[in-house]
Design a protein around this motif. Structure first.
Motif, PDB file in Angstrom:
ATOM      1  N   PRO A   1       8.027   5.020   2.683  1.00  0.00           N
ATOM      2  CA  PRO A   1       6.980   5.707   3.454  1.00  0.00           C
ATOM      3  C   PRO A   1       5.793   4.812   3.772  1.00  0.00           C
ATOM      4  CG  PRO A   1       7.734   7.068   1.618  1.00  0.00           C
ATOM      5  CD  PRO A   1       8.320   5.703   1.402  1.00  0.00           C
ATOM      6  N   PHE A   2       5.423   3.930   2.830  1.00  0.00           N
ATOM      7  CA  PHE A   2       4.305   3.013   3.061  1.00  0.00           C
ATOM      8  C   PHE A   2       4.621   2.050   4.203  1.00  0.00           C
ATOM      9  CE2 PHE A   2       2.261  -1.109   2.040  1.00  0.00           C
ATOM     10  CZ  PHE A   2       0.932  -0.732   2.163  1.00  0.00           C
ATOM     11  N   LEU A   3       5.825   1.498   4.213  1.00  0.00           N
ATOM     12  CA  LEU A   3       6.213   0.563   5.271  1.00  0.00           C
ATOM     13  C   LEU A   3       6.347   1.274   6.620  1.00  0.00           C
ATOM     14  CD1 LEU A   3       8.836  -1.591   3.325  1.00  0.00           C
ATOM     15  CD2 LEU A   3       6.472  -2.183   3.890  1.00  0.00           C
ATOM     16  N   GLU A   4       6.825   2.504   6.591  1.00  0.00           N
ATOM     17  CA  GLU A   4       6.922   3.270   7.837  1.00  0.00           C
ATOM     18  C   GLU A   4       5.538   3.575   8.403  1.00  0.00           C
ATOM     19  OE1 GLU A   4       9.194   6.697   6.839  1.00  0.00           O
ATOM     20  OE2 GLU A   4      11.077   5.598   6.605  1.00  0.00           O
ATOM     21  N   GLN A   5       4.582   3.784   7.515  1.00  0.00           N
ATOM     22  CA  GLN A   5       3.215   4.068   7.944  1.00  0.00           C
ATOM     23  C   GLN A   5       2.546   2.837   8.549  1.00  0.00           C
ATOM     24  OE1 GLN A   5       0.725   5.429   4.748  1.00  0.00           O
ATOM     25  NE2 GLN A   5      -1.055   5.816   6.058  1.00  0.00           N
ATOM     26  N   HIS A   6       2.985   1.641   8.129  1.00  0.00           N
ATOM     27  CA  HIS A   6       2.381   0.387   8.604  1.00  0.00           C
ATOM     28  C   HIS A   6       3.466  -0.538   9.157  1.00  0.00           C
ATOM     29  CE1 HIS A   6      -1.294   1.722   6.643  1.00  0.00           C
ATOM     30  NE2 HIS A   6      -0.640   1.847   5.502  1.00  0.00           N
TER      31      HIS A   6
END
Length: 327
Positions: free
Chosen positions: A123-128
């Protein structure tokens, strides 16, 4: 070396600091020059001017290698975050919102990488989408600046440093075995019973032997002379061995909570599990923090808050050794 007081900070100083950063990151004047499109001698002269300006020797130089002096390392730890902030501000000029992008290098131990971060990074990588994350597994934190890391997530008590540390959580040290092992060999009732059991041991890199075990309840500390045929140096192999019924092990509750909850592991001697182990985040000690570091720290804080739903029993003692001392 006597500083040249007649020259203040100007654009030449900024150029020289940029060359200093290039030399530290590349590890040589030659490679720094190649990255900057300059000759080795031009880079060397710039570093010499900077040394004269600040009044310290920045590098030890030999025919084969260069290395930061102690004074040079402290100086670089102070200026590196500012250089990163300047670079980011330049890249973000004209953009109304702060963008999280580039490469983020994170220094972690094996257990945190395997059991805490990588399973929940999506989720963190998808957000950024403009950010890439490198998780570099290290036995010890080492030189965060010299090795080019932005953040470290490490167990243990922080040592004096120019880095900023933040306590993320405290996890208990617990003792576990598989149901199959306990069915064959019986349940330990007191710490001394472990001396008759097969234990899976964690290697101490300083001695080549295994780390000692001890148990804490109230103010009582009981050392136990454990033994076993299997010794490992990583959290993954340790848990795999325990799950496979190889023996009993001391592990971190952070890594085993789900395994105990679903019955794949059984906690033994729970009344003796008062020892805790602190987890800290480290970054450059400055108010100039890049957007990627700030975003990652916010993510880790939220993540570890999920991993510490309740307050662990207050420990009478906290382990000082790094994650190589415990899984």
């Amino acid at each position: 070396m006597t500083p040249n007081r007649s020259r203040g900070f100007d654009r030449h100083s900024l150029n020289e600091l940029g060359m200093l950063s290039a030399v530290v990151e590349s590890g040589s004047f030659v490679r720094a020059g190649e990255a900057l499109g300059l000759t080795q001698s031009a880079v060397s002269r710039a570093i010499a001017r900077l040394e004269s300006r600040v009044g310290i020797r920045l590098f030890h130089r030999t025919a084969r290698a260069i290395a930061l002096t102690d004074e040079g390392r402290r100086f670089y730890e102070s200026v590196a975050p500012h250089l990163a902030a300047i670079a980011e501000a330049t890249n973000e000029a004209g953009d109304a919102s702060t963008r999280v992008r580039g490469r983020l290098r994170v220094n972690v131990d094996e257990g945190i990488a395997q059991f805490v971060l990588t399973p929940r990074l999506a989720p963190f990588l998808e957000q950024h989408p403009e950010l890439s994350v490198e998780l570099a597994i290290r036995d010890r934190m080492g030189d965060l600046v010299g090795e080019g890391f932005d953040v470290a997530i490490r167990f243990g008590i922080p040592e004096p440093s120019a880095l900023k540390s933040r306590l993320l959580l405290r996890t208990r040290v617990i003792t576990c075995a598989s149901p199959a092992y306990l069915a064959r060999h019986g349940q330990p009732r007191r710490p001394g019973d472990l001396e008759k059991h097969r234990c899976v041991l964690m290697r101490d890199p300083a001695t080549g032997s295994h780390f000692g075990w001890e148990y804490i309840r109230d103010k009582k500390v009981v050392p136990v002379n454990v033994s076993g045929q299997l010794m490992v140096n990583g959290s993954g192999p340790l848990l795999a061995a325990v799950l496979g019924g190889q023996g009993i092990a001391q592990v971190l509750e952070l890594y085993t909570r789900e395994l105990v909850a679903d019955g794949r592991l059984v906690q033994v001697l729970p009344e003796w599990a008062e020892e805790t182990y602190p987890l800290h985040a480290y970054h450059h000690a400055t108010r100039f923090m890049s957007a990627k570091v700030r975003a990652f720290l916010d993510f880790v804080v939220a993540l570890t808050r999920e991993d510490s739903p309740g307050e662990a029993p207050r420990a009478r003692r906290t382990r000082r050794e790094g994650p190589e001392g415990l899984p």
